[in-house]
Design a protein around this motif. Structure first.
Motif: not given
Length: 274
Positions: A13-31
């Protein structure tokens, strides 16, 4: 088993949110960096390059390694091992502290607490695939030809993913309950590369037999060696090593049962402990 099924349902059930959070974390790493995502390539390349210079070039002619032939074979062998271990080490460290550091924020989103460690593992996948691509390039450059055995790469990837999540359920819960645990856990992971067959082949003829058999019980060794047996010299099918399969999946099942039990038992009190 009831706890495990409940957690599986929450993860689906949480998989779509997990993917969005992971994408956000990656984008923020070197923003804040001018080169941005370039560092996803540069940082792993530097790590792999330094390790190859330190160990592969120096030990490329080491005849005690039964899995690599010459310098070229040793570079491919050590690169694949390092890529796999670096990913697992980073995922294990971050997922172990994930609930402790994120429970306050994600609890307001009505987000499954059991999915919090999964977000850290998925976040690390981008870096892993970049590093894996570099390792594949090294393997092909070393004249290792693709074969049907490469199909079982997906088996070992799934096995690695399940193991990491099962372990994260245990470690992330214990870290909340006993904060000192994380420091000891991180210390063990720092020496894990030396006992998981990443640099030194633990089945070398010059290695003590008893110590070799003990180190082979390490799930990280099973995964690293599995990738190597799949992609490099002398490939074998994973089902041919019955004993190793039983030990690995037995450990995974134990971790899942233990992790699901303690997570479900204490999850309602996580906010109190944090």
């Amino acid at each position: 088993m009831k706890d495990i099924w409940k957690i599986i349902k929450e993860l689906v059930k949480s998989w779509p949110v997990v993917r969005r959070i992971a994408r956000y974390n990656n984008d923020q790493t070197y923003r804040q960096n001018y080169l941005g995502d370039f560092w996803h390539f540069a940082d792993p390349a530097l790590q792999i390059g330094v390790m190859i210079l330190m160990f592969a070039v120096r030990g490329g002619g080491d005849k005690s390694n039964p899995h690599a032939t010459g310098l070229a074979g040793y570079i491919a062998w050590i690169a694949l091992g390092m890529v796999t271990y670096f990913f697992m080490q980073s995922a294990m460290q971050k997922s172990a502290k994930s609930i402790q550091t994120q429970v306050n924020m994600l609890s307001r989103m009505k987000f499954s607490l059991a999915a919090i460690p999964l977000t850290e593992i998925v976040t690390e996948l981008r870096r892993y695939f970049v590093m894996l691509g570099m390792a594949f390039f090294a393997i092909l450059f070393m004249n290792v030809k693709p074969s049907i055995y490469w199909l079982q790469f997906f088996y070992y990837f799934i096995a690695m993913f399940i193991f990491l999540y099962a372990l994260s359920l245990v470690t992330s819960t214990i870290t909340v309950l006993v904060p000192d645990f994380y420091n000891a856990y991180a210390a063990v992971l720092r020496v894990g590369m030396w006992i998981s067959g990443v640099i030194i082949p633990v089945d070398s003829p010059s290695f003590p037999l008893l110590l070799s058999n003990i180190l082979k019980l390490n799930p990280l060794y099973y995964i690293i060696e599995g990738f190597r047996e799949t992609l490099l010299e002398n490939p074998i099918w994973f089902w041919q090593n019955v004993t190793a399969n039983l030990i690995f999946w037995g450990i995974v099942i134990i971790l899942l049962i233990l992790g699901a039990h303690i997570h479900m038992r204490f999850r309602s009190r996580f906010m109190d402990f944090v």
